[in-house]
Design a protein around this motif. Sequence first.
Motif, PDB file in Angstrom:
ATOM      1  N   PRO A   1       0.811  -1.229   0.000  1.00 50.36           N
ATOM      2  CA  PRO A   1       0.000   0.000   0.000  1.00 50.36           C
ATOM      3  C   PRO A   1       0.839   1.272   0.000  1.00 50.36           C
ATOM      4  O   PRO A   1       0.488   2.235  -0.697  1.00 50.36           O
ATOM      5  CB  PRO A   1      -0.839  -0.121   1.275  1.00 50.36           C
ATOM      6  CG  PRO A   1      -0.177  -1.154   2.109  1.00 50.36           C
ATOM      7  CD  PRO A   1       0.506  -2.078   1.170  1.00 50.36           C
ATOM      8  N   VAL A   2       1.937   1.310   0.762  1.00 54.65           N
ATOM      9  CA  VAL A   2       2.745   2.530   0.813  1.00 54.65           C
ATOM     10  C   VAL A   2       3.463   2.737  -0.518  1.00 54.65           C
ATOM     11  O   VAL A   2       3.467   3.845  -1.073  1.00 54.65           O
ATOM     12  CB  VAL A   2       3.750   2.481   1.985  1.00 54.65           C
ATOM     13  CG1 VAL A   2       4.684   3.688   1.935  1.00 54.65           C
ATOM     14  CG2 VAL A   2       3.009   2.446   3.313  1.00 54.65           C
ATOM     15  N   LEU A   3       4.053   1.697  -1.055  1.00 55.61           N
ATOM     16  CA  LEU A   3       4.748   1.801  -2.338  1.00 55.61           C
ATOM     17  C   LEU A   3       3.765   2.120  -3.457  1.00 55.61           C
ATOM     18  O   LEU A   3       4.114   2.789  -4.439  1.00 55.61           O
ATOM     19  CB  LEU A   3       5.483   0.482  -2.631  1.00 55.61           C
ATOM     20  CG  LEU A   3       6.568   0.485  -3.704  1.00 55.61           C
ATOM     21  CD1 LEU A   3       7.602   1.571  -3.456  1.00 55.61           C
ATOM     22  CD2 LEU A   3       7.245  -0.889  -3.761  1.00 55.61           C
TER      23      LEU A   3
ATOM     24  N   GLN B   1      10.816   6.246  -8.644  1.00 54.43           N
ATOM     25  CA  GLN B   1      10.072   7.299  -9.334  1.00 54.43           C
ATOM     26  C   GLN B   1      10.881   8.580  -9.475  1.00 54.43           C
ATOM     27  O   GLN B   1      10.357   9.603  -9.905  1.00 54.43           O
ATOM     28  CB  GLN B   1       8.763   7.556  -8.575  1.00 54.43           C
ATOM     29  CG  GLN B   1       7.866   6.331  -8.509  1.00 54.43           C
ATOM     30  CD  GLN B   1       6.681   6.514  -7.570  1.00 54.43           C
ATOM     31  OE1 GLN B   1       6.197   7.635  -7.387  1.00 54.43           O
ATOM     32  NE2 GLN B   1       6.218   5.422  -6.969  1.00 54.43           N
ATOM     33  N   ARG B   2      12.153   8.524  -9.036  1.00 55.67           N
ATOM     34  CA  ARG B   2      13.096   9.640  -9.209  1.00 55.67           C
ATOM     35  C   ARG B   2      12.576  10.937  -8.586  1.00 55.67           C
ATOM     36  O   ARG B   2      12.580  11.988  -9.226  1.00 55.67           O
ATOM     37  CB  ARG B   2      13.406   9.852 -10.696  1.00 55.67           C
ATOM     38  CG  ARG B   2      14.028   8.636 -11.331  1.00 55.67           C
ATOM     39  CD  ARG B   2      14.208   8.815 -12.836  1.00 55.67           C
ATOM     40  NE  ARG B   2      14.689   7.579 -13.429  1.00 55.67           N
ATOM     41  CZ  ARG B   2      15.951   7.371 -13.808  1.00 55.67           C
ATOM     42  NH1 ARG B   2      16.845   8.320 -13.672  1.00 55.67           N
ATOM     43  NH2 ARG B   2      16.312   6.215 -14.329  1.00 55.67           N
ATOM     44  N   TRP B   3      12.108  10.825  -7.346  1.00 54.57           N
ATOM     45  CA  TRP B   3      11.708  12.028  -6.630  1.00 54.57           C
ATOM     46  C   TRP B   3      12.924  12.910  -6.403  1.00 54.57           C
ATOM     47  O   TRP B   3      14.019  12.414  -6.091  1.00 54.57           O
ATOM     48  CB  TRP B   3      11.094  11.674  -5.281  1.00 54.57           C
ATOM     49  CG  TRP B   3       9.799  10.910  -5.384  1.00 54.57           C
ATOM     50  CD1 TRP B   3       9.080  10.643  -6.515  1.00 54.57           C
ATOM     51  CD2 TRP B   3       9.078  10.295  -4.304  1.00 54.57           C
ATOM     52  NE1 TRP B   3       7.946   9.912  -6.226  1.00 54.57           N
ATOM     53  CE2 TRP B   3       7.924   9.692  -4.865  1.00 54.57           C
ATOM     54  CE3 TRP B   3       9.277  10.215  -2.929  1.00 54.57           C
ATOM     55  CZ2 TRP B   3       6.998   8.994  -4.090  1.00 54.57           C
ATOM     56  CZ3 TRP B   3       8.353   9.528  -2.154  1.00 54.57           C
ATOM     57  CH2 TRP B   3       7.226   8.925  -2.725  1.00 54.57           C
ATOM     58  N   ASP B   4      12.720  14.219  -6.526  1.00 52.99           N
ATOM     59  CA  ASP B   4      13.837  15.155  -6.416  1.00 52.99           C
ATOM     60  C   ASP B   4      13.490  16.249  -5.418  1.00 52.99           C
ATOM     61  O   ASP B   4      12.341  16.676  -5.320  1.00 52.99           O
ATOM     62  CB  ASP B   4      14.132  15.770  -7.793  1.00 52.99           C
ATOM     63  CG  ASP B   4      15.432  16.556  -7.789  1.00 52.99           C
ATOM     64  OD1 ASP B   4      16.346  16.186  -7.037  1.00 52.99           O
ATOM     65  OD2 ASP B   4      15.511  17.555  -8.530  1.00 52.99           O
ATOM     66  N   GLY B   5      14.498  16.719  -4.698  1.00 56.31           N
ATOM     67  CA  GLY B   5      14.278  17.780  -3.722  1.00 56.31           C
ATOM     68  C   GLY B   5      13.537  17.244  -2.507  1.00 56.31           C
ATOM     69  O   GLY B   5      13.500  16.037  -2.239  1.00 56.31           O
ATOM     70  N   LEU B   6      12.918  18.151  -1.745  1.00 58.94           N
ATOM     71  CA  LEU B   6      12.179  17.757  -0.557  1.00 58.94           C
ATOM     72  C   LEU B   6      10.924  17.003  -0.984  1.00 58.94           C
ATOM     73  O   LEU B   6       9.996  17.582  -1.537  1.00 58.94           O
ATOM     74  CB  LEU B   6      11.797  18.992   0.270  1.00 58.94           C
ATOM     75  CG  LEU B   6      10.912  18.747   1.498  1.00 58.94           C
ATOM     76  CD1 LEU B   6      11.550  17.759   2.450  1.00 58.94           C
ATOM     77  CD2 LEU B   6      10.598  20.063   2.203  1.00 58.94           C
ATOM     78  N   SER B   7      10.904  15.700  -0.726  1.00 56.67           N
ATOM     79  CA  SER B   7       9.781  14.890  -1.187  1.00 56.67           C
ATOM     80  C   SER B   7       8.999  14.230  -0.061  1.00 56.67           C
ATOM     81  O   SER B   7       7.864  13.802  -0.279  1.00 56.67           O
ATOM     82  CB  SER B   7      10.267  13.812  -2.171  1.00 56.67           C
ATOM     83  OG  SER B   7      11.376  13.114  -1.650  1.00 56.67           O
ATOM     84  N   VAL B   8       9.580  14.133   1.149  1.00 53.52           N
ATOM     85  CA  VAL B   8       8.884  13.499   2.268  1.00 53.52           C
ATOM     86  C   VAL B   8       9.005  14.380   3.510  1.00 53.52           C
ATOM     87  O   VAL B   8      10.107  14.804   3.868  1.00 53.52           O
ATOM     88  CB  VAL B   8       9.454  12.092   2.574  1.00 53.52           C
ATOM     89  CG1 VAL B   8       8.785  11.501   3.813  1.00 53.52           C
ATOM     90  CG2 VAL B   8       9.273  11.162   1.381  1.00 53.52           C
ATOM     91  N   LEU B   9       7.873  14.661   4.143  1.00 54.85           N
ATOM     92  CA  LEU B   9       7.851  15.302   5.455  1.00 54.85           C
ATOM     93  C   LEU B   9       7.549  14.238   6.499  1.00 54.85           C
ATOM     94  O   LEU B   9       6.661  13.392   6.297  1.00 54.85           O
ATOM     95  CB  LEU B   9       6.776  16.382   5.530  1.00 54.85           C
ATOM     96  CG  LEU B   9       7.027  17.674   4.765  1.00 54.85           C
ATOM     97  CD1 LEU B   9       5.786  18.551   4.809  1.00 54.85           C
ATOM     98  CD2 LEU B   9       8.217  18.429   5.339  1.00 54.85           C
ATOM     99  N   TYR B  10       8.289  14.266   7.618  1.00 51.75           N
ATOM    100  CA  TYR B  10       8.057  13.346   8.720  1.00 51.75           C
ATOM    101  C   TYR B  10       7.706  14.204   9.935  1.00 51.75           C
ATOM    102  O   TYR B  10       8.543  14.924  10.451  1.00 51.75           O
ATOM    103  CB  TYR B  10       9.314  12.506   8.971  1.00 51.75           C
ATOM    104  CG  TYR B  10       9.099  11.276   9.827  1.00 51.75           C
ATOM    105  CD1 TYR B  10       8.797  11.382  11.178  1.00 51.75           C
ATOM    106  CD2 TYR B  10       9.192  10.006   9.274  1.00 51.75           C
ATOM    107  CE1 TYR B  10       8.591  10.252  11.964  1.00 51.75           C
ATOM    108  CE2 TYR B  10       8.990   8.864  10.051  1.00 51.75           C
ATOM    109  CZ  TYR B  10       8.698   8.994  11.394  1.00 51.75           C
ATOM    110  OH  TYR B  10       8.505   7.877  12.168  1.00 51.75           O
ATOM    111  N   VAL B  11       6.436  14.144  10.346  1.00 51.95           N
ATOM    112  CA  VAL B  11       5.912  15.039  11.383  1.00 51.95           C
ATOM    113  C   VAL B  11       5.740  14.281  12.695  1.00 51.95           C
ATOM    114  O   VAL B  11       5.183  13.178  12.708  1.00 51.95           O
ATOM    115  CB  VAL B  11       4.563  15.642  10.941  1.00 51.95           C
ATOM    116  CG1 VAL B  11       3.999  16.556  12.013  1.00 51.95           C
ATOM    117  CG2 VAL B  11       4.725  16.396   9.630  1.00 51.95           C
ATOM    118  N   CYS B  12       6.215  14.875  13.785  1.00 47.77           N
ATOM    119  CA  CYS B  12       6.104  14.285  15.122  1.00 47.77           C
ATOM    120  C   CYS B  12       5.487  15.288  16.085  1.00 47.77           C
ATOM    121  O   CYS B  12       5.613  16.501  15.894  1.00 47.77           O
ATOM    122  CB  CYS B  12       7.470  13.883  15.665  1.00 47.77           C
ATOM    123  SG  CYS B  12       8.186  12.419  14.913  1.00 47.77           S
ATOM    124  N   PRO B  13       4.865  14.811  17.164  1.00 51.99           N
ATOM    125  CA  PRO B  13       4.301  15.733  18.146  1.00 51.99           C
ATOM    126  C   PRO B  13       5.334  16.338  19.087  1.00 51.99           C
ATOM    127  O   PRO B  13       5.063  17.352  19.724  1.00 51.99           O
ATOM    128  CB  PRO B  13       3.306  14.857  18.919  1.00 51.99           C
ATOM    129  CG  PRO B  13       3.818  13.474  18.766  1.00 51.99           C
ATOM    130  CD  PRO B  13       4.467  13.412  17.422  1.00 51.99           C
TER     131      PRO B  13
END
Length: 700
Positions: free
Chosen positions: A35-37, A67-79
């Motif tokens: 599912p994530v992929l 998929q050759r993502w470039d630059g800032l592609s993932v945000l990881y948010v924590c409390p």
Amino acid sequence: MTETLSRLHPALVHHIVNTLGWRSLRPLQEQAVEPVLGGQDALLLAPTAGGKTEAACFPLLTAMEEQRWDGLSVLYVCPLKALLNNLLPRLENYAGWLGRRVAIWHGDVTPSARQRILRDPPDILLTTPESLEAMLVSTKVEHPALFAGLRAIVVDEVHAFAGDDRGWHLLAVLERLTNVTGRAIQRIGLSATVGNPAELLGWLQGAGRDARPSSVVAPLAPSTVSQGDIELDYVGSVENAAVVISKLHQGEKRLVFCDSRKLVEELGAALRAHGVTTFLSHASLSLDERREAEQAFAEARDCVIVSTSTLELGIDVGDLDRVIQINAPATVASFLQRLGRTGRRPGSTRNCLFLAIGEDDLLWAAALLLLWGRGFVEPVTAPPEPRHIVAQQILALCLQEHRVGDALWPQAWNGLAPFDRSAEPVVRHLIECGFVERDGPMLFIGPEAERRFGHRHFMDMTAVFTAPPQFTVLEGRREIGRTDPALLTERVDGPRLLLLGGRSWKVTWIDWKRRRCFVEAAKDGGRARWLTPGIGGASFNLSRAARDVLLGEDPPVDLTHRAQRVLAELREDRSRAAHPGGLVITTQGMDVRWWTWAGFRANATLTATLSGLTDEKQSFTDSSIRLRGDLTREMWRSGTADAIERLCLPDVDERALAGLKFNEALPERLAVATLAARLANLDAAAKVIKEPTRFLVSDG
């Protein structure tokens, strides 16, 4: 190699097998890959230390390469910032295997480090919702450039967000980010066990919940009830708790949870008096104090760390042997988080020792363990009617865009309620009171918003909770933490002594203007105190479990002889408060009480609804409501006959509005209505009204 493992990028698989030494993935990690992929929104559920971070990040890193993502592609948010700091080295390691970079951005990150991120964005950015908001409203951040490549957002400990206003704030910020990028962003939530996973995932999806595929990934696990060594004891005092902890499990690493900062301080001081190597962690200790304590605890063996819920979430404090709970946490979900801190070594068992300080504490601890034994876990629900967050978001959007069309502002949140057209009364109030100004069809930030929130470039507007005012406590230049100002203003005979960091301090000078308090070490005698505004109290389910305990049901855990004796005495003393045939009204002179066992919110609702039958002060607790002293059976029957049809929201003391941040940006009636809705439990109140109630009159 398993088929699922082969779906990951070959470089990742190489390091998973050879660097980490894993022969296979854990069940959650296996089931999350597809599912994530595949780009689905997902909620990944597992106990503490269940491998949730890897379950999200391994397929995301694979997608990043494929998929050759470039630059800032993932945000990881924590409390929590501490959780981000703890995760950074691990995620840097995983991303580095693929030549990718990770950075962190929160309130403690220096301006120069932020400038480096803006000049050369990483592939993954660890941050908080407040920092995301600050980026969106900052004139120094070019939003389209920074977020142009954003593809996915991971929300760690998503249940911790969803249960309070930070969740509404997070959802609103994610919708605004979606508009900045011009594309749907994959949303992945990581959570401990919750009672309503499908609803939690739908909440996280926000405006896209009906348009995007989604999956709850929750591998079946053995019953949590059968796993663990759980014991309940009664100790009677903080001093006795310290004695028990000092004698038990010597040579082991013990994490002790308390339900308040005051109790953490008192127990920490008592343990040190017994010669136990003790560290403390709570929100009013300075960052340096907490870091030093957590690092020292992680590296030591024969020691104790005493903490509030700050160490409940997945912050790593090393390999624990024991968890000890003073009294009880408020929810089963919280207990499961804490229990999950133990039993991580092969051959070890999850364990928790409950130490009840008072008789009531023993009752509520037994009730919580009874719920746990039944397999119950609370559903996570967002607080109702967050109108104050709507006001904050309107102001934040005006800061972000500088000028906003008065007909177009709902588009910023893609139609997500309550940030849609239903917010128009809030917008009108903002305009009328000068928080927002209108120039033709355009809205922009007004002078009242500048006056109230403009300090430090509107930084105070990025946080959606109000912190009570505290004084910084300093020994010379070293910050120890913060204390409640009430301890500095109340009358004392002799020196003014504070308890902070588990040690006593003598106050030498107070800088009232700068809210600073200077101290020097003292031998003992210090006092701790913090006021914690907010709506508290037990839930309906927990209160009903307490009633079941009084009626004779024991939780499926080991009860010490002391706990058994005190429970037996409680059942005898309170035999009139609980009846197997229904609810009870007891009368003893002018003291008339309705024992509803319905919880704080339901009893608040019932008290307001039955105002003609309650005492003048309208007093109630989690378990009972005090009724008027001259109540008769006839008055009760006529007063409750149509009550279920006229249930009403509880009354709200206007002074309570101070704890609702941005309440001044709302019409007072809407601010009061917001608090009243949050204080109510209409469903539970209706259930109670339908139950049979009998009168018990005391012979005395």
